[in-house]
Design a protein around this motif. Structure first.
Motif, short mmCIF file in Angstrom:
data_model
loop_
_atom_site.label_atom_id
_atom_site.label_comp_id
_atom_site.label_asym_id
_atom_site.label_seq_id
_atom_site.Cartn_x
_atom_site.Cartn_y
_atom_site.Cartn_z
N ASN A 181 24.85 7.88 60.14
CA ASN A 181 24.38 6.97 59.42
C ASN A 181 25.61 6.69 58.12
N VAL A 182 25.66 5.90 57.94
CA VAL A 182 26.78 4.84 57.01
C VAL A 182 26.81 5.57 55.47
N ASN A 183 25.41 5.41 55.49
CA ASN A 183 25.42 5.57 53.93
C ASN A 183 25.42 6.63 53.37
N ASP A 184 25.35 7.92 53.82
CA ASP A 184 25.64 9.41 53.69
C ASP A 184 26.92 9.79 53.40
N THR A 185 28.35 8.83 54.23
CA THR A 185 29.15 8.69 53.92
C THR A 185 30.20 9.22 51.96
N MET A 186 30.74 10.14 51.89
CA MET A 186 31.46 10.31 51.29
C MET A 186 32.86 10.36 50.65
N LEU A 187 33.23 10.19 49.84
CA LEU A 187 34.63 10.06 49.84
C LEU A 187 35.69 11.57 49.81
N VAL A 188 36.38 12.30 50.14
CA VAL A 188 36.98 13.41 50.13
C VAL A 188 38.39 13.75 49.80
N TYR A 189 38.72 11.95 49.67
CA TYR A 189 40.27 12.62 49.73
C TYR A 189 40.74 13.16 48.62
N GLY A 190 41.61 14.03 49.21
CA GLY A 190 41.60 15.20 47.31
C GLY A 190 41.80 16.66 47.52
N TRP A 191 40.16 16.18 48.39
CA TRP A 191 39.68 17.93 48.44
C TRP A 191 40.12 18.13 49.91
N LYS A 192 39.94 19.70 49.89
CA LYS A 192 39.93 20.26 51.84
C LYS A 192 38.88 21.16 51.77
N TYR A 193 37.83 21.10 52.91
CA TYR A 193 37.07 21.83 52.90
C TYR A 193 37.62 23.33 53.22
N LEU A 194 36.74 24.11 52.45
CA LEU A 194 37.05 25.92 51.91
C LEU A 194 36.12 26.77 53.13
N ASP A 195 34.81 26.33 52.41
CA ASP A 195 33.83 27.62 53.36
C ASP A 195 32.41 26.38 53.05
N HIS A 196 31.17 27.67 54.10
CA HIS A 196 30.03 26.62 53.30
C HIS A 196 29.13 27.46 54.20
N ALA A 197 27.66 27.29 53.46
CA ALA A 197 26.89 28.14 53.77
C ALA A 197 25.54 26.85 54.01
N VAL A 198 24.62 27.79 55.44
CA VAL A 198 23.91 26.37 56.00
C VAL A 198 22.48 28.08 55.59
#
Length: 204
Positions: A181-198
């Motif tokens: 889904n190309v419309n939902d691509t998000m720039l995250v350069y400079g950020w790093k994944y730490l955690d998530h909740a679903v």
């Protein structure tokens, strides 16, 4: 502690322990864990009861576990075998050729019943740097292949029936077959994944 895996409750008390010996690693799901050391593979439930304890044919690189299956990566770094077992250790699938010349970085299960799985791998022989995501339907194996480009992919989160793939540059969104889904691509350069909740309602 170097010899056993311990299940610790919220108060800090040890509910149960499972002896595994030196050098063991493990990965967990909601109600199972998979443990490996050398060629030895253990599948243990949430109460510390083993359903599988056997030796694989080759040294284990790493393993992951889901609701119904465990994925085990064995063999040499650039000639690995991906084996899928049910929670009693019966082999369901094996892929021996798709990862020739590839370094498998990670894998995991997704879908309502974890009937699909993804892998991230790195093509070390390609002149252009390339991280590859394969998607599989357990029991039928390869269903898709996505070239994620030169930026290293390091995390995949399944939420709202979509695969959210984090690289060092972008976050990409794919459906269960690996269609982007190309419309939902998000720039995250400079950020790093730490955690998530679903949450149960599906929001990320």
């Amino acid at each position: 502690d170097g010899a056993s895996i311990h299940f610790v409750n919220a108060g800090g008390g040890i509910e149960w322990s499972y002896p595994v010996g030196d050098g063991a690693s493990f990965s967990v799901s909601e109600d199972h864990l998979v443990i490996w050391a050398g060629t030895q593979l253990f599948i243990v439930d949430a109460k510390g009861k083993p359903s599988y304890n056997e030796s694989m044919e080759a040294p284990i690189q790493f393993a992951r576990i889901g609701k119904k299956y465990a994925a085990v990566v064995t063999g040499d770094d650039l000639k690995a075998t991906l084996t899928v077992k049910d929670l009693q250790g019966t082999q369901v699938d094996a892929e021996t050729e798709a990862f020739d010349g590839m370094l498998i970085l990670d894998c995991g299960f997704y879908g309502a019943n974890n009937e699909y799985m993804w892998t991230l791998s790195y093509d070390v022989y390609n002149p252009a740097i390339a991280t590859i995501m394969h998607t599989y339907q357990v029991g039928q194996m390869n269903t898709g292949e996505v070239n994620l480009g030169e930026h290293l992919a390091y995390k995949v989160i399944y939420a709202d029936n979509l695969l959210n793939v984090f690289t060092t540059q972008q976050m990409y969104i794919y459906d269960y077959k690996g269609v982007q889904n190309v419309n939902d691509t998000m720039l995250v350069y400079g950020w790093k994944y730490l955690d998530h909740a679903v949450p149960d309602r599906g929001a990320t």
